[in-house]
Design a protein around this motif. Sequence first.
Motif, short mmCIF file in Angstrom:
data_model
loop_
_atom_site.label_atom_id
_atom_site.label_comp_id
_atom_site.label_asym_id
_atom_site.label_seq_id
_atom_site.Cartn_x
_atom_site.Cartn_y
_atom_site.Cartn_z
N GLY A 261 -118.14 7.24 0.78
CA GLY A 261 -118.20 5.78 1.13
C GLY A 261 -118.26 5.13 -0.19
O GLY A 261 -118.22 5.52 -1.25
N CYS A 263 -119.79 0.70 -1.69
CA CYS A 263 -120.23 -0.49 -1.15
C CYS A 263 -120.05 -1.41 -2.25
O CYS A 263 -120.32 -1.24 -3.29
CB CYS A 263 -121.76 -0.44 -1.05
SG CYS A 263 -122.78 -1.70 -0.48
N ASP A 270 -116.63 3.76 5.12
CA ASP A 270 -117.06 5.36 5.56
C ASP A 270 -115.71 6.05 5.77
O ASP A 270 -115.17 5.44 6.73
CB ASP A 270 -117.87 5.29 6.54
CG ASP A 270 -118.82 6.68 6.68
OD1 ASP A 270 -118.48 7.45 5.87
OD2 ASP A 270 -119.55 6.74 7.48
N ILE A 343 -120.34 0.01 10.91
CA ILE A 343 -120.60 -0.09 9.55
C ILE A 343 -120.66 -1.44 9.33
O ILE A 343 -120.16 -2.39 9.78
CB ILE A 343 -119.95 0.74 8.85
CG1 ILE A 343 -117.98 0.20 9.13
CG2 ILE A 343 -120.11 2.23 8.98
CD1 ILE A 343 -117.11 0.93 8.03
N ILE A 347 -124.84 1.77 6.94
CA ILE A 347 -124.05 2.73 7.24
C ILE A 347 -124.15 3.10 8.61
O ILE A 347 -123.54 3.66 9.29
CB ILE A 347 -124.22 3.95 6.44
CG1 ILE A 347 -122.87 4.77 6.44
CG2 ILE A 347 -125.43 4.47 6.64
CD1 ILE A 347 -121.73 4.33 5.90
N ASP A 348 -125.48 2.55 9.22
CA ASP A 348 -125.59 3.01 10.67
C ASP A 348 -126.19 1.83 11.44
O ASP A 348 -127.06 1.53 12.30
CB ASP A 348 -126.93 3.69 10.65
CG ASP A 348 -128.12 3.38 9.75
OD1 ASP A 348 -127.97 2.34 9.10
OD2 ASP A 348 -129.28 3.88 9.98
N GLU A 349 -124.81 0.90 11.67
CA GLU A 349 -124.99 -0.43 12.41
C GLU A 349 -124.77 0.00 13.73
O GLU A 349 -124.15 0.99 14.24
CB GLU A 349 -124.15 -1.08 11.60
CG GLU A 349 -124.53 -1.82 10.34
CD GLU A 349 -124.09 -3.14 10.06
OE1 GLU A 349 -123.17 -3.88 10.75
OE2 GLU A 349 -124.62 -3.65 8.83
N SER A 386 -112.29 4.28 9.47
CA SER A 386 -113.12 3.02 9.98
C SER A 386 -111.93 1.99 10.33
O SER A 386 -110.83 1.94 9.98
CB SER A 386 -114.07 2.42 8.64
OG SER A 386 -114.80 3.08 8.36
#
Length: 408
Positions: A261, A263, A270, A343, A347-349, A386
């Motif tokens: 990943g 940012c 991801d 995402i 990362i865990d939306e 993604s």
Amino acid sequence: MMNQLQDVPSSVAFERISRLQGELQSGGMDGMLLTQNIDLYYFTGSMQTGYAFIPVQGEPVFYVKRSVERAKQETGVTVKELGAFRQFRETLARDYPKLFGSGQNLRIAADLDVLPAQTYLKLAELLASPDGNVKLLDGSASIRKLRMIKSELEVERIEAAAKAVDEALTESLNDLHEGMSELSWIARIEYELRIRGHIGLMRMRGYNQEIATGMLIAGAAAAMPSYFDGPAGGLGLGAASPQSVSRSLIRRNEPILLDIGCCIDGYIIDQTRTAVIGELQEKLAFAYETSEAILREAEKRMIPGTVCSALYTHSLEQALSAGLSAHFMGYGADQAKFLGHGIGLEIDEWPVLAKGFDMPLQPGMVIAVEPKFTFPGQGVVGIENSYLITNESPRPLTRTKEELIKLP
């Protein structure tokens, strides 16, 4: 002109605040107290230390402990010094006399899914009034639902991260060789990511869940289970870091999981690719082909209105049909119970492609789909892309070529 430090335009921040106020009104709330860095950033454009109060009607205020000066440069929302925390209610009563100065019973939402219990108890005590009652209620679902739908600006930043991952992986593959340690190669990839703007971490909302740049793990080490809620664990660097890369050496004819990943400007991409130096065993090669087939089928179904849980259920059926259900998304008691996840800033939306998550897909959602297969003692294979959900077919945001990466 936007301030150099203001990377969330004021118009965007206030549009988000307006949508949140609509949620508060629908839920019968009097206001929202934001406490977590990412929530503060999303709604104000700043993550300086403090609390943002958003009334159901009227102007929000960002009460900052440190740094007030920097917060003023980063956000168009009114910034005030927090002052003594024990006087926070008096501060709110001064700025919102119709709410906190009236002695009425108030319903204040907060991001309770991430608020430490000690801070919650302290806030509940401070906000209490002898002539009224203040209830701190969980408003995290409203926040997460609002953040599911990405703006053009957010998608552009996710795409910038995807471009960086593609370029970094392409460059670092030139240095991958038999006998290299996982740790050495992730350092090579991280260098390429950092010079392209990667902030060096990928934020997570889940309690006690953390991840840096991703997982670069090979062979049996990849199939080692860990506390991390995913299909691959990794040996890690010890009990203090029990996941992802280790000092294990990368060997010929074993799968190398490249779950990488990045940012940039706060937003995450991801993606996963699988590589091998030489050839995969027939069983592992078949599992990899199955992961691609599951991804292709998910792409066909990822249209507005499709229920998230249905996508997961169908992937389970495909894994079963291939005779690989015991290995899908982990193994044994350590199988992960999802196919994909939202995402964005984290990362865990939401949404999650999982059982019980019966929300329909909507245009603007960005979802990472990651069918993988875990084989204890041998490794993990799979793929992850993604996607942006559109009014028609999903738009891939991941840029790296889709195929098993074979190196001589």
